[in-house]
Design a protein around this motif. Structure first.
Motif, PDB file in Angstrom:
ATOM      1  N   ARG A 186      15.680  -1.564  66.090  1.00  0.00           N
ATOM      2  CA  ARG A 186      16.626  -0.242  66.466  1.00  0.00           C
ATOM      3  C   ARG A 186      17.140   0.327  65.369  1.00  0.00           C
ATOM      4  NH1 ARG A 186      21.039  -3.723  68.472  1.00  0.00           N
ATOM      5  NH2 ARG A 186      19.589  -3.909  70.289  1.00  0.00           N
ATOM      6  N   HIS A 187      17.582  -0.333  64.257  1.00  0.00           N
ATOM      7  CA  HIS A 187      18.322   0.380  63.192  1.00  0.00           C
ATOM      8  C   HIS A 187      17.118   0.816  62.017  1.00  0.00           C
ATOM      9  CE1 HIS A 187      22.022   0.216  64.891  1.00  0.00           C
ATOM     10  NE2 HIS A 187      22.009  -1.110  65.121  1.00  0.00           N
ATOM     11  N   LEU A 188      15.952   0.567  62.254  1.00  0.00           N
ATOM     12  CA  LEU A 188      14.593   0.723  61.348  1.00  0.00           C
ATOM     13  C   LEU A 188      15.057   0.215  60.121  1.00  0.00           C
ATOM     14  CD1 LEU A 188      14.539   4.540  62.133  1.00  0.00           C
ATOM     15  CD2 LEU A 188      13.404   2.657  63.415  1.00  0.00           C
ATOM     16  N   LEU A 189      15.476  -1.272  60.006  1.00  0.00           N
ATOM     17  CA  LEU A 189      15.816  -1.747  58.723  1.00  0.00           C
ATOM     18  C   LEU A 189      14.474  -2.157  58.013  1.00  0.00           C
ATOM     19  CD1 LEU A 189      19.000  -3.875  59.809  1.00  0.00           C
ATOM     20  CD2 LEU A 189      18.845  -1.541  59.018  1.00  0.00           C
ATOM     21  N   HIS A 190      13.593  -1.879  58.273  1.00  0.00           N
ATOM     22  CA  HIS A 190      12.310  -2.224  57.703  1.00  0.00           C
ATOM     23  C   HIS A 190      11.844  -1.025  56.719  1.00  0.00           C
ATOM     24  CE1 HIS A 190      10.248   0.750  60.573  1.00  0.00           C
ATOM     25  NE2 HIS A 190      10.895  -0.180  61.664  1.00  0.00           N
ATOM     26  N   VAL A 191      12.357   0.109  56.887  1.00  0.00           N
ATOM     27  CA  VAL A 191      12.012   1.351  56.347  1.00  0.00           C
ATOM     28  C   VAL A 191      11.703   1.021  54.862  1.00  0.00           C
ATOM     29  CG1 VAL A 191      12.607   3.786  55.507  1.00  0.00           C
ATOM     30  CG2 VAL A 191      12.992   3.007  57.808  1.00  0.00           C
ATOM     31  N   PRO A 192      12.641   0.239  54.115  1.00  0.00           N
ATOM     32  CA  PRO A 192      12.253   0.300  52.716  1.00  0.00           C
ATOM     33  C   PRO A 192      10.811  -0.596  52.594  1.00  0.00           C
ATOM     34  CG  PRO A 192      14.471  -0.460  53.028  1.00  0.00           C
ATOM     35  CD  PRO A 192      13.905  -0.281  54.412  1.00  0.00           C
ATOM     36  N   ARG A 193      10.418  -1.232  53.406  1.00  0.00           N
ATOM     37  CA  ARG A 193       9.217  -2.175  53.268  1.00  0.00           C
ATOM     38  C   ARG A 193       8.033  -1.133  53.861  1.00  0.00           C
ATOM     39  NH1 ARG A 193       6.469  -5.188  57.371  1.00  0.00           N
ATOM     40  NH2 ARG A 193       8.377  -5.463  58.400  1.00  0.00           N
ATOM     41  N   ASP A 205      18.108   7.826  73.563  1.00  0.00           N
ATOM     42  CA  ASP A 205      18.950   7.014  72.494  1.00  0.00           C
ATOM     43  C   ASP A 205      19.371   7.881  71.327  1.00  0.00           C
ATOM     44  OD1 ASP A 205      18.422   4.647  74.194  1.00  0.00           O
ATOM     45  OD2 ASP A 205      16.541   4.308  73.267  1.00  0.00           O
ATOM     46  N   LEU A 206      19.280   9.177  71.464  1.00  0.00           N
ATOM     47  CA  LEU A 206      19.574   9.987  70.233  1.00  0.00           C
ATOM     48  C   LEU A 206      21.039  10.581  70.506  1.00  0.00           C
ATOM     49  CD1 LEU A 206      16.313  11.897  69.137  1.00  0.00           C
ATOM     50  CD2 LEU A 206      17.568   9.958  67.947  1.00  0.00           C
ATOM     51  N   PRO A 207      22.074  10.602  69.428  1.00  0.00           N
ATOM     52  CA  PRO A 207      21.931  10.272  68.306  1.00  0.00           C
ATOM     53  C   PRO A 207      22.103   8.704  68.084  1.00  0.00           C
ATOM     54  CG  PRO A 207      24.000  11.059  68.760  1.00  0.00           C
ATOM     55  CD  PRO A 207      23.227  11.375  69.862  1.00  0.00           C
ATOM     56  N   PHE A 213      20.546   8.097  59.810  1.00  0.00           N
ATOM     57  CA  PHE A 213      20.893   7.575  58.404  1.00  0.00           C
ATOM     58  C   PHE A 213      19.410   7.661  57.479  1.00  0.00           C
ATOM     59  CE2 PHE A 213      20.267   4.290  54.976  1.00  0.00           C
ATOM     60  CZ  PHE A 213      21.456   4.517  54.188  1.00  0.00           C
ATOM     61  N   TRP A 214      18.286   7.429  57.902  1.00  0.00           N
ATOM     62  CA  TRP A 214      16.978   7.345  57.343  1.00  0.00           C
ATOM     63  C   TRP A 214      16.668   8.926  57.107  1.00  0.00           C
ATOM     64  CZ3 TRP A 214      16.364   3.802  54.286  1.00  0.00           C
ATOM     65  CH2 TRP A 214      16.739   2.346  54.603  1.00  0.00           C
ATOM     66  N   LEU A 218      16.446   9.844  53.415  1.00  0.00           N
ATOM     67  CA  LEU A 218      15.197   9.878  52.960  1.00  0.00           C
ATOM     68  C   LEU A 218      14.501  11.221  53.219  1.00  0.00           C
ATOM     69  CD1 LEU A 218      13.640   6.413  53.185  1.00  0.00           C
ATOM     70  CD2 LEU A 218      14.706   7.430  51.200  1.00  0.00           C
ATOM     71  N   GLY A 219      15.133  12.154  54.328  1.00  0.00           N
ATOM     72  CA  GLY A 219      14.862  13.312  54.613  1.00  0.00           C
ATOM     73  C   GLY A 219      13.554  13.223  55.767  1.00  0.00           C
ATOM     74  N   LEU A 220      13.455  11.991  56.230  1.00  0.00           N
ATOM     75  CA  LEU A 220      12.457  11.659  57.037  1.00  0.00           C
ATOM     76  C   LEU A 220      12.449  12.517  58.509  1.00  0.00           C
ATOM     77  CD1 LEU A 220      12.243   7.918  57.213  1.00  0.00           C
ATOM     78  CD2 LEU A 220      10.909   9.527  55.666  1.00  0.00           C
TER      79      LEU A 220
END
Length: 252
Positions: A186-193, A205-207, A213-214, A218-220
């Motif tokens: 849900r929170h995309l906590l895998h993004v650093p990986r 589901d937005l916002p 946050f990402w 990170l400008g994604l």
């Protein structure tokens, strides 16, 4: 203009510009050709076949749309491409057939459907990544499965990849995931990986804190799906960089 900017420059037709009443079924050559005529990008789904090929098809089984039965993963590509759709004149086709048809004329967003199994169907993911890497037009891959993105990143980090996500609150859709898994997704906590190049998040589901946050940190860029109503279109305009749409012509 970067390749990612090119992909996001125009609305993206969900599974092609399909209309069953006119004989254009989702994810078929007719639906993709209709999108090309209008200059829209196309999002398609690919499923793994028994011989590891990428079938352009959304469902894990055939019955809903195809004159066939059984699961895609249990059947060989040579047999699957002989099957007709229940409506119209199209047959099932492979990712390479799609690439040969489009030839760079519109952007392609290729969603790799995950069976959520150990190993993340790594050989299949690498096969799809290799086909996209050889393709000369604007194209990217995406998946709900972060492990698939990790495989893609390790195999060829230059192929554009995105994470597909939503609130992960539907327990039926996420039956194989723990509560913690759903929180991470849900929170995309895998993004650093996984280091995706873009986010593809459910418009309803937005916002949402994770993608916001990402996107900011990170400008994604944000692609949102699936936009069908004026209200959803307004939400997409407010919170995303581009929409994946269905059931209407954005330029009508």
């Amino acid at each position: 203009m970067s390749e990612m900017s090119t992909i996001l420059a125009r609305p993206v037709a969900h599974r092609g510009f399909h209309n069953p009443s006119e004989g254009r079924i989702e994810n078929t050559p007719s639906a993709v050709a209709a999108a090309m005529e209008r200059g829209f990008g196309v999002e398609v789904d690919v499923q793994e076949t028994a011989d590891g090929q990428a079938l352009v098809h959304h469902d894990y089984t055939l019955e809903r749309l195809v004159e066939g039965t059984g699961s895609v993963i249990s059947q060989h590509s040579a047999d699957l491409v002989k099957l007709h759709m229940k409506t119209g004149t199209d047959k099932l086709w492979l990712l390479q057939d799609l690439l040969d048809l489009v030839q760079g004329r519109i952007p392609l967003v290729i969603e790799i459907k995950s069976r959520v199994v150990p190993g993340a169907q790594a050989d299949f993911v690498r096969n799809v990544v290799d086909q996209v890497a050889r393709y000369s037009g604007p194209a990217c891959i995406k998946s709900f499965d972060p492990d698939m993105l990790s495989v893609a990143k390790a195999h060829n980090p230059d192929v554009l990849r995105g994470i597909v996500a939503d609130s992960a609150r539907n327990k039926q859709d996420y039956a194989r995931h723990s509560r913690m898994d759903r929180f991470i997704l849900r929170h995309l906590l895998h993004v650093p990986r996984t280091r995706p190049h873009f986010i593809s998040y459910c418009v309803n589901d937005l916002p949402a804190p994770g993608p916001s946050f990402w996107r900011k940190t990170l400008g994604l860029p944000m692609m949102t799906w699936t936009v069908r109503t004026p209200e959803q279109r307004e939400r997409a305009n407010r919170f995303a960089d581009q929409m994946v749409f269905e059931g209407f012509d954005p330029e009508a």
